[in-house]
Design a protein around this motif. Structure first.
Motif, PDB file in Angstrom:
ATOM      1  N   LEU A  80       0.829  -1.202   0.000  1.00 35.27           N
ATOM      2  CA  LEU A  80       0.000   0.000   0.000  1.00 35.27           C
ATOM      3  C   LEU A  80       0.868   1.258   0.000  1.00 35.27           C
ATOM      4  CD1 LEU A  80      -2.776   1.291   0.043  1.00 35.27           C
ATOM      5  CD2 LEU A  80      -2.810   1.017   2.538  1.00 35.27           C
ATOM      6  N   ASP A  81       1.957   1.259   0.741  1.00 35.07           N
ATOM      7  CA  ASP A  81       2.862   2.415   0.736  1.00 35.07           C
ATOM      8  C   ASP A  81       3.433   2.665  -0.654  1.00 35.07           C
ATOM      9  OD1 ASP A  81       2.442   2.876   3.402  1.00 35.07           O
ATOM     10  OD2 ASP A  81       4.365   2.039   4.076  1.00 35.07           O
ATOM     11  N   ALA A  82       3.749   1.580  -1.377  1.00 36.16           N
ATOM     12  CA  ALA A  82       4.269   1.735  -2.732  1.00 36.16           C
ATOM     13  C   ALA A  82       3.224   2.355  -3.655  1.00 36.16           C
ATOM     14  CB  ALA A  82       4.722   0.379  -3.275  1.00 36.16           C
ATOM     15  N   THR A  83       1.963   1.976  -3.462  1.00 37.11           N
ATOM     16  CA  THR A  83       0.891   2.553  -4.274  1.00 37.11           C
ATOM     17  C   THR A  83       0.697   4.031  -3.955  1.00 37.11           C
ATOM     18  OG1 THR A  83      -0.242   0.428  -4.472  1.00 37.11           O
ATOM     19  CG2 THR A  83      -1.566   2.398  -4.820  1.00 37.11           C
ATOM     20  N   ILE A  84       0.770   4.397  -2.683  1.00 33.66           N
ATOM     21  CA  ILE A  84       0.642   5.803  -2.292  1.00 33.66           C
ATOM     22  C   ILE A  84       1.766   6.635  -2.914  1.00 33.66           C
ATOM     23  CG2 ILE A  84       0.748   7.386  -0.322  1.00 33.66           C
ATOM     24  CD1 ILE A  84      -0.638   5.129   1.332  1.00 33.66           C
ATOM     25  N   THR A  85       2.986   6.106  -2.864  1.00 37.06           N
ATOM     26  CA  THR A  85       4.117   6.797  -3.470  1.00 37.06           C
ATOM     27  C   THR A  85       3.912   6.962  -4.971  1.00 37.06           C
ATOM     28  OG1 THR A  85       5.646   5.967  -1.789  1.00 37.06           O
ATOM     29  CG2 THR A  85       6.615   6.691  -3.870  1.00 37.06           C
TER      30      THR A  85
ATOM     31  N   ASP B  66      -4.729  13.474  -7.601  1.00 40.21           N
ATOM     32  CA  ASP B  66      -5.855  14.404  -7.597  1.00 40.21           C
ATOM     33  C   ASP B  66      -7.174  13.731  -7.962  1.00 40.21           C
ATOM     34  OD1 ASP B  66      -4.169  16.546  -6.942  1.00 40.21           O
ATOM     35  OD2 ASP B  66      -3.603  16.802  -9.045  1.00 40.21           O
ATOM     36  N   ASN B  67      -7.134  12.459  -8.244  1.00 37.81           N
ATOM     37  CA  ASN B  67      -8.330  11.705  -8.619  1.00 37.81           C
ATOM     38  C   ASN B  67      -9.118  11.353  -7.358  1.00 37.81           C
ATOM     39  OD1 ASN B  67     -10.013   9.327  -9.176  1.00 37.81           O
ATOM     40  ND2 ASN B  67      -9.052   9.340 -11.205  1.00 37.81           N
ATOM     41  N   GLY B  68     -10.370  11.827  -7.273  1.00 38.26           N
ATOM     42  CA  GLY B  68     -11.179  11.586  -6.081  1.00 38.26           C
ATOM     43  C   GLY B  68     -11.408  10.122  -5.808  1.00 38.26           C
ATOM     44  N   ALA B  69     -11.586   9.325  -6.864  1.00 36.25           N
ATOM     45  CA  ALA B  69     -11.804   7.892  -6.675  1.00 36.25           C
ATOM     46  C   ALA B  69     -10.574   7.232  -6.055  1.00 36.25           C
ATOM     47  CB  ALA B  69     -12.143   7.229  -8.008  1.00 36.25           C
ATOM     48  N   VAL B  70      -9.389   7.635  -6.520  1.00 32.25           N
ATOM     49  CA  VAL B  70      -8.145   7.099  -5.972  1.00 32.25           C
ATOM     50  C   VAL B  70      -7.983   7.532  -4.512  1.00 32.25           C
ATOM     51  CG1 VAL B  70      -5.626   7.191  -6.122  1.00 32.25           C
ATOM     52  CG2 VAL B  70      -6.994   6.941  -8.197  1.00 32.25           C
TER      53      VAL B  70
ATOM     54  N   ARG C 246      -9.963   4.289   2.306  1.00 26.78           N
ATOM     55  CA  ARG C 246     -10.670   3.109   2.813  1.00 26.78           C
ATOM     56  C   ARG C 246      -9.712   1.940   3.026  1.00 26.78           C
ATOM     57  NH1 ARG C 246     -14.584   5.066  -0.807  1.00 26.78           N
ATOM     58  NH2 ARG C 246     -13.820   3.721  -2.484  1.00 26.78           N
ATOM     59  N   THR C 247      -8.776   1.770   2.090  1.00 22.63           N
ATOM     60  CA  THR C 247      -7.836   0.653   2.202  1.00 22.63           C
ATOM     61  C   THR C 247      -6.894   0.855   3.390  1.00 22.63           C
ATOM     62  OG1 THR C 247      -7.940   0.407  -0.210  1.00 22.63           O
ATOM     63  CG2 THR C 247      -6.169  -0.745   0.935  1.00 22.63           C
ATOM     64  N   GLU C 248      -6.486   2.097   3.618  1.00 21.63           N
ATOM     65  CA  GLU C 248      -5.679   2.398   4.801  1.00 21.63           C
ATOM     66  C   GLU C 248      -6.442   2.039   6.073  1.00 21.63           C
ATOM     67  OE1 GLU C 248      -2.462   3.591   7.079  1.00 21.63           O
ATOM     68  OE2 GLU C 248      -2.497   3.503   4.884  1.00 21.63           O
ATOM     69  N   GLY C 249      -7.725   2.381   6.113  1.00 22.11           N
ATOM     70  CA  GLY C 249      -8.540   2.026   7.267  1.00 22.11           C
ATOM     71  C   GLY C 249      -8.652   0.530   7.461  1.00 22.11           C
ATOM     72  N   ASP C 250      -8.814  -0.212   6.354  1.00 21.83           N
ATOM     73  CA  ASP C 250      -8.904  -1.672   6.434  1.00 21.83           C
ATOM     74  C   ASP C 250      -7.627  -2.269   7.015  1.00 21.83           C
ATOM     75  OD1 ASP C 250     -11.444  -1.649   5.339  1.00 21.83           O
ATOM     76  OD2 ASP C 250     -10.756  -2.095   3.299  1.00 21.83           O
TER      77      ASP C 250
ATOM     78  N   THR D  58      -6.074  -4.670  -3.734  1.00 20.02           N
ATOM     79  CA  THR D  58      -6.544  -3.322  -4.033  1.00 20.02           C
ATOM     80  C   THR D  58      -5.388  -2.424  -4.454  1.00 20.02           C
ATOM     81  OG1 THR D  58      -8.369  -3.556  -2.453  1.00 20.02           O
ATOM     82  CG2 THR D  58      -7.754  -1.325  -3.095  1.00 20.02           C
ATOM     83  N   ALA D  59      -4.297  -2.485  -3.698  1.00 19.53           N
ATOM     84  CA  ALA D  59      -3.135  -1.657  -4.017  1.00 19.53           C
ATOM     85  C   ALA D  59      -2.557  -2.023  -5.383  1.00 19.53           C
ATOM     86  CB  ALA D  59      -2.074  -1.816  -2.928  1.00 19.53           C
TER      87      ALA D  59
END
Length: 383
Positions: free
Chosen positions: A250-255, A271-275, A281-285, A335-336
């Motif tokens: 997930l960190d790699a995807t955020i980067t 800047d994509n709202g869906a992303v 949500r995935t961070e919360g999971d 997800t990531a």
């Protein structure tokens, strides 16, 4: 207290994690931990996390052990998996006499690995004889000793039984040089674990190199750790490995999202709202899964320290938390991976191997769906 105790192990793991990450490609290519990584784990005492303090180990609480594995798993899942496997195997020292344990664990490199339960050992004078082959020995390529869990039978082949009528099971231990290892680990993920098969032919096992693993009445070491047993500790450790893999993915995807402009998109991925929403949500999971696993482990540890008993309720709670955490971690990785798009399929990027490693973890015994059935059966049976 040993100088290796507690969260010093976590700090040491965190300190060597960048080096492990740099070795990850070589581990993947060679399908084994590199000698440099093994030496780093040994020199920092990480293989001794669960070894009794009487033998110079850390005898660490589950929380410290789990965090240690998380830190290494963020860098390389195969290294963390082998470290977890061999660390838990070292717990058997608590069931051995001191001199035998000293010989196994304090003669360098002092690493023990074993595989699945199978086959039998025949009773002979002063010990047992065994001819058998076992599978799934993660960490065997670094080990100086191997073990196996076997049924005990007499000269006539009849099983020896415990007082309650169940077949007697023992763990036998022998130097790796006495076994033949078979390079069979051609797997979709965790390639570097070298989870090979091994066999022995008419091998004599002296009585002192056997143990009633996970039998509380046979313990020779004090303290609550060894009352948990190896089975539940494997579950907690491998669930922690899955959290580390999920965190790194997930960190790699955020980067990536901070920099990437997707094909045909007008703006940056960040800047994509869906992303943005999906990352949130995935961070919360992931945070929820981690919190649940550690809450279950710490509640069990507090009760165990207070009562001296690892109860059936503790075992159920640990099993449920570990299984669910592995499954949740796999969903986070999926997800990531999908968010990363085509970037994720290239071996040069930090997604493809972690995706495969996570799905190899999710196929292991600790993640079986049948565990939910066992928990549900227990809950429905009532108190």
């Amino acid at each position: 207290m040993s100088e290796l105790s507690g969260f010093g192990l976590v700090e040491r793991a965190r300190a060597i994690a960048p080096f492990v990450a740099r070795e990850a490609d070589a581990i993947e290519r060679s399908r084994r931990l590199t000698p440099a990584v093994v030496n780093a784990l040994i020199e920092n005492g990480l293989y001794r996390a669960l070894l009794p303090q009487s033998l110079g180990g850390a005898q660490a609480a589950p929380e410290a052990f789990m965090q240690m594995l998380e830190e290494i798993a963020k860098a390389d899942a195969s290294t963390a998996w082998c470290l977890g496997q061999c660390s838990v195997c070292a717990m058997i020292a608590a069931w051995l006499d001191h001199d035998t344990a000293q010989e196994i664990f304090n003669t360098p490199p002092g690493i023990l690995a074993w595989g699945a339960i199978a086959h039998e050992a025949r009773i002979v004078e002063d010990g047992y004889r065994v001819t058998a082959r076992w599978d799934f020995a993660s960490g065997s390529r670094q080990a100086s000793w191997l073990g196996a869990h076997v049924r005990i039978v007499g000269a006539d082949g009849a099983p020896r039984r415990n007082a309650d009528g169940s077949p007697e099971l023992r763990t036998i231990l022998f130097p790796v040089a006495r076994a033949t290892l078979h390079d069979v680990w051609q797997a979709i993920g965790l390639a570097g674990t070298g989870t090979d098969s091994y066999e022995v032919n008419d091998l004599f096992i002296p009585e002192r190199f056997t143990a009633f693993r996970d039998v509380p009445s046979a313990l020779r070491e004090p303290g609550p750790l060894y009352k948990i047993g190896t089975g539940a500790t494997f579950s907690l450790g491998f669930a922690a490995v899955s959290l580390g893999v999920a965190r790194a993915t997930l960190d790699a995807t955020i980067t990536l999202a901070r920099e990437k402009h997707q094909s045909l998109a007008a703006g940056a991925m960040r800047d994509n709202g869906a992303v943005q929403g999906l990352i949130g949500r995935t961070e919360g999971d992931l945070r929820a899964a981690r919190a649940y696993l550690y809450a279950a482990a710490n509640a069990m540890w507090r009760d165990l320290a207070a009562t001296g008993e690892f109860s059936a309720a503790h075992r159920t709670a640990v099993r449920l938390a570990a299984t669910w955490t592995i499954h949740q971690s796999a969903r986070v990785v999926d997800t990531a991976y999908h968010m990363a798009g085509a970037t994720a399929v290239f071996r040069s990027n930090p997604f493809e191997r972690r995706f495969r490693d996570m799905h190899a973890i999710a196929q292991q015994i600790q993640a079986r769906d049948a565990h939910y059935e066992d928990v549900g059966k227990t809950l429905l049976a009532g108190s």
